[in-house]
Design an enzyme around this catalytic site. Structure first.
Site, mmCIF file in Angstrom:
data_model
loop_
_atom_site.group_PDB
_atom_site.id
_atom_site.type_symbol
_atom_site.label_atom_id
_atom_site.label_comp_id
_atom_site.label_asym_id
_atom_site.label_seq_id
_atom_site.Cartn_x
_atom_site.Cartn_y
_atom_site.Cartn_z
ATOM 1 N N GLU A 278 0.862 -1.179 0.000
ATOM 2 C CA GLU A 278 0.000 0.000 0.000
ATOM 3 C C GLU A 278 0.902 1.234 0.000
ATOM 4 O O GLU A 278 1.770 1.357 0.880
ATOM 5 C CB GLU A 278 -0.903 0.000 1.232
ATOM 6 C CG GLU A 278 -1.897 1.137 1.255
ATOM 7 C CD GLU A 278 -2.801 1.101 2.477
ATOM 8 O OE1 GLU A 278 -3.605 2.042 2.643
ATOM 9 O OE2 GLU A 278 -2.700 0.156 3.274
ATOM 10 N N ARG A 498 4.896 -12.905 10.094
ATOM 11 C CA ARG A 498 5.537 -11.608 9.882
ATOM 12 C C ARG A 498 6.974 -11.674 10.377
ATOM 13 O O ARG A 498 7.328 -12.481 11.237
ATOM 14 C CB ARG A 498 4.796 -10.511 10.652
ATOM 15 C CG ARG A 498 3.417 -10.223 10.136
ATOM 16 C CD ARG A 498 2.786 -9.079 10.893
ATOM 17 N NE ARG A 498 3.543 -7.839 10.714
ATOM 18 C CZ ARG A 498 3.111 -6.652 11.113
ATOM 19 N NH1 ARG A 498 1.941 -6.525 11.695
ATOM 20 N NH2 ARG A 498 3.831 -5.574 10.923
ATOM 21 N N LYS A 508 3.474 0.879 10.418
ATOM 22 C CA LYS A 508 3.552 2.111 9.625
ATOM 23 C C LYS A 508 3.058 3.316 10.422
ATOM 24 O O LYS A 508 3.549 4.432 10.248
ATOM 25 C CB LYS A 508 2.742 1.953 8.338
ATOM 26 C CG LYS A 508 3.473 1.187 7.250
ATOM 27 C CD LYS A 508 2.749 1.287 5.926
ATOM 28 C CE LYS A 508 3.509 0.554 4.841
ATOM 29 N NZ LYS A 508 2.803 0.597 3.541
#
Length: 794
Positions: A278, A498, A508
């Site tokens: 993104e 992850r 983020k």
């Protein structure tokens, strides 16, 4: 006035307003670029009644309220703002406590007495109070402070102060503690910048999986092919997901033979993956793992990987991020098959949404976000769930044409509100946003959600393997449900853990806060685990890829990988590729009295440790003149048996040159400060002292050596897992960056270019920073020479 002009005018007014409340220029501009935060902050300023301005302290607290206020406690926001404006809540610690209290209270009646007690209203902490507690804590820990000096864990000591004075001003606490440390320790020395030596740890037992033993050799898992776990594309008809429904039935999602044959005809049986970031921030090391898996699987199977921008949220996306992502993907060594955008498929996605309504699997809803949340928690159907299909079609068209206000309607998928899986509770497919899109322009005012768009675009692009991290595992049911009800091709979905690295944050939201609030020097700060930061620090793509390959493609979540493991791979790489050089961080002048002032002897220094004597390209010239400089920490007035540096009457070898013996020490008027050392050298090299020092000589008589700036970096956070801390910003390492502006380097460094990497002997690996100028080179320390990975690091 054209819409663009009005928008520009509104932004200028907002910027002016934000500057009035004391936000710095950068934060104010970043805020204006984010419509959601702009709206929140404007509302907070109006609600607080400070549209004419306020002091910076109040303004920063209002900004925190706008960005962190709990949505479930909105009825009490005006009360909190009055406490802020009246300076009853005046510190970050008080505000954090207030937000926590209000979040727990929700929309229930607010007990002001409990509220004030919870956030320290009326409690005054004077500078004298803070100084008293700082002295107490310093005295209690004096022995540790004197032993470790500036390597002491200041965060822990500050924590002791905060525990005793929770409402003290954090900045004042920090200032007074720094002053106390200086009072006890004096100036920092070169030795203070060295990493403390760790005791050797016993090797972990074989069955102790929490702490695998690493060796200095290549980890064995790197020899294995990590992609063997994935099926081939022609096996996709065998791959299915069971989606249980509340009526007891089970939907088995898998491709029909006809769908799979159609897919294979288009792809020729080739593996197709996608890396779908993104574009709302810079990529970090977790994305390096995602790239390795997405691009790596395609490369392993001689397939292709798309770089696809998941650009469904125009408010958070910027061209800066889009450009950065493409650049960093290529820097990491991956070449996209095609670069696509989810926005490329907005028309197809819209048409699929219309089809979804026609098939009875979607409806237009008018519930507010809070109502949707409440109904989902109670497993209640929306009042509009069973509206006629024709009515939803008409309303969805009105949404597309901009005839319905933002926030007044959404398109929701009609899934299963009684399921045990929260991600089957009628997820939102489309929402209204009157925000121009950075890629698609102003054509659309409705935007698809991630849950709706990404699986359909995977199908459109004939992705064979849709790979993502484990937090998306519960969304697999929704992914396959949507493709099934639309009757389109279904990729193989697989989730992996992850990448969690110690002593950093990778959210983020947290990274954005570190950048926008200037806790660090931008997205490419070398202390961050952003790939731009790691590149600027001097780490190589080969080392980063070796690290993520060694971590593996497992599904075991929650493992925290020590940053030392990454540093191990960096050392392995740079040890092969980085030429040697000598730099003195804190120069101490040594005058060689038995060498003529205007003479110099060129000695050969090795660029590579295994250089052959007949290979001229593997050496560089270093002038040995009558004035040389050594590290200040390599000289002591008092010698000892376990000390190998220089001392009065003692000899050492200057690396690649000659032995020298200290004959005299020149002190300043205070009889303590050492101005210079006098020494004699042994031209016969018959003297064989044990100590070997690096050094830098004058290139010409009377001319100073090459002056360079050196930046030493340590862990950005003191704790291994700062993301788990409530006050994670309070865990920042105050000594994570040390700048040494007057270091000396050998002349061979003068032509170094930005990005060039070197090993500075005895100091570590360094890279030339982009802040370098023709007047002065700037070097960032990538890693130290010492490797702790083989001593129990994960």
């Amino acid at each position: 006035m054209p819409a663009n002009d009005e928008n520009s005018s509104d932004k200028e007014k907002c910027l002016e307003l934000f500057l009035k409340i004391g936000l710095d220029d950068r934060t104010a501009k970043n805020t204006v670029a984010n419509n959601k935060v702009t709206s929140n902050l404007t509302s907070v300023i109006n609600e607080a009644g400070v549209t004419d301005g306020c002091n910076r302290t109040v303004g920063n607290l209002l900004y925190t309220v706008a960005t962190k206020y709990p949505a479930n406690a909105l009825p009490h926001r005006s009360t909190l703002l009055q406490y802020v404006v009246s300076a009853k809540v005046k510190t970050t610690a008080q505000l954090d406590a207030a937000l926590s209290f209000l979040g727990a209270t929700g929309s229930e009646n607010l007990d002001l007495n409990q509220f004030e007690e919870a956030c320290g209203v009326g409690v005054e902490v004077s500078t004298e109070d803070i100084k008293h507690v700082v002295n107490e804590v310093a005295e209690e820990n004096k022995a540790t402070i004197l032993e470790l000096r500036y390597r002491v864990n200041v965060g822990v000591l500050l924590g002791h102060v905060r525990k005793r004075l929770p409402w003290a001003d954090a900045k004042v606490v920090k200032q007074l503690f720094d002053a106390k440390l200086y009072e006890l320790l004096g100036d920092r020395t070169a030795a203070d910048d060295e990493k403390p030596k760790k005791k050797k740890e016993k090797p972990a037992k074989v069955e102790d999986k929490a702490a695998p033993v690493a060796t200095s050799e290549k980890p064995p898992e790197e020899d294995l092919n990590p992609f063997l776990i994935f099926p081939n594309p022609d096996d996709n008809f065998k791959v299915h997901t069971e989606v249980p429904f509340s009526n007891g039935s089970i939907l088995r999602c898998c491709n029909t033979k006809a769908l799979l044959e159609k897919h294979l005809k288009v792809t020729g049986g080739k593996v197709l993956t996608r890396f779908p970031p993104e574009p709302n921030g810079y990529l970090h090391i977790g994305h390096a793992k995602a790239m390795f898996i997405d691009f790596g699987l395609a490369k392993d199977r001689v397939g292709s990987c798309y770089l696809r921008y998941d650009d469904t949220n125009p408010e958070a996306e910027k061209k800066e991020y889009i450009d950065h992502i493409e650049e960093i993907v290529r820097w990491m060594g991956w070449e996209p098959f095609k670069i696509t955008y989810t926005s490329n498929y907005f028309q197809e996605l819209y048409e699929f949404a219309v089809e979804l309504i026609r098939r009875g699997h979607a409806y237009v809803d008018h519930q507010t976000p809070d109502e949707i949340k409440e109904y989902r928690e109670k497993k209640l159907n929306s009042p509009w769930r069973d509206r006629p299909m024709s009515e939803s079609l008409k309303l969805f068209e009105d949404m597309r044409c901009g005839l319905i206000e933002e926030g007044k309607a959404t398109l929701r998928m009609k899934q299963d509100m009684q399921s045990d899986n929260y991600n089957m509770y009628d997820l939102i497919a489309y929402r209204i946003k009157f925000t121009p899109h950075p890629h698609a322009g102003d054509k659309w005012c409705i935007y698809p959600s991630y849950d709706y768009a990404h699986c359909i675009v995977d199908s459109i692009e004939n992705i064979t393997h849709s790979l993502c991290t484990l937090e998306f595992e519960t969304r697999r049911a929704s992914y396959y449900w949507l493709l099934h009800v639309l009757g389109i091709y279904q990729p193989f979905v697989w989730e992996y853990s992850r990448l969690n690295v110690s002593n950093t944050v990778m959210s983020k939201r947290k990274l954005n806060r570190l950048v926008t609030e200037k806790w660090v020097d931008g997205w490419d700060d070398p202390r961050l685990m952003t790939l731009a930061g790691l590149r600027r620090r001097g780490m190589t793509p080969a080392a980063i890829n070796a690290f993520v390959r060694g971590v593996g493609i497992t599904r075991s979540d929650g493992t925290l990988i020590s940053v030392e493991r990454l540093e191990y791979h960096v050392r392995e790489e740079l040890n092969k590729t980085a030429p040697r050089a000598m730099v003195v961080l804190h120069p101490l002048k040594v005058v060689i009295t038995n060498l003529e002032a205007n003479s110099a002897i060129d000695v050969d220094a090795k660029k590579w440790p295994d250089a052959q004597a007949d290979d001229a390209s593997a050496f560089y010239k270093v002038p040995f003149s009558n004035v040389v400089y050594i590290e200040r920490s390599d000289f002591r007035m008092q010698d000892s048996k376990d000390y190998y540096g220089l001392a009065p009457g003692k000899s050492v070898i200057l690396r690649y040159a000659f032995p020298i013996k200290c004959t005299e020490v020149i002190l300043a008027d205070d009889n303590e400060t050492i101005l210079e050392i006098r020494a004699e050298y042994d031209p016969t090299k018959k003297t064989k002292p044990k100590g070997v020092l690096h050094w830098v000589g004058q290139p010409f008589p009377g001319v100073e050596p090459l002056k360079v700036e050196v930046r030493l970096f340590e862990r950005l956070f003191l704790s291994e897992n700062p993301a788990e801390l409530d006050n994670w910003l309070g865990d920042l390492n105050p000594y994570s960056k040390v700048e040494i502006s007057n270091a000396y380097g050998v002349s061979s460094l003068k032509d170094a270019k930005v990005g060039d990497r070197f090993q500075f002997e005895r100091l570590g690996y360094f890279a030339v920073d982009q802040d370098s100028t023709p007047e002065k080179l700037v070097f960032n320390r990538t890693v130290t020479l010492k490797d702790n990975y083989g001593k129990g690091g994960k």
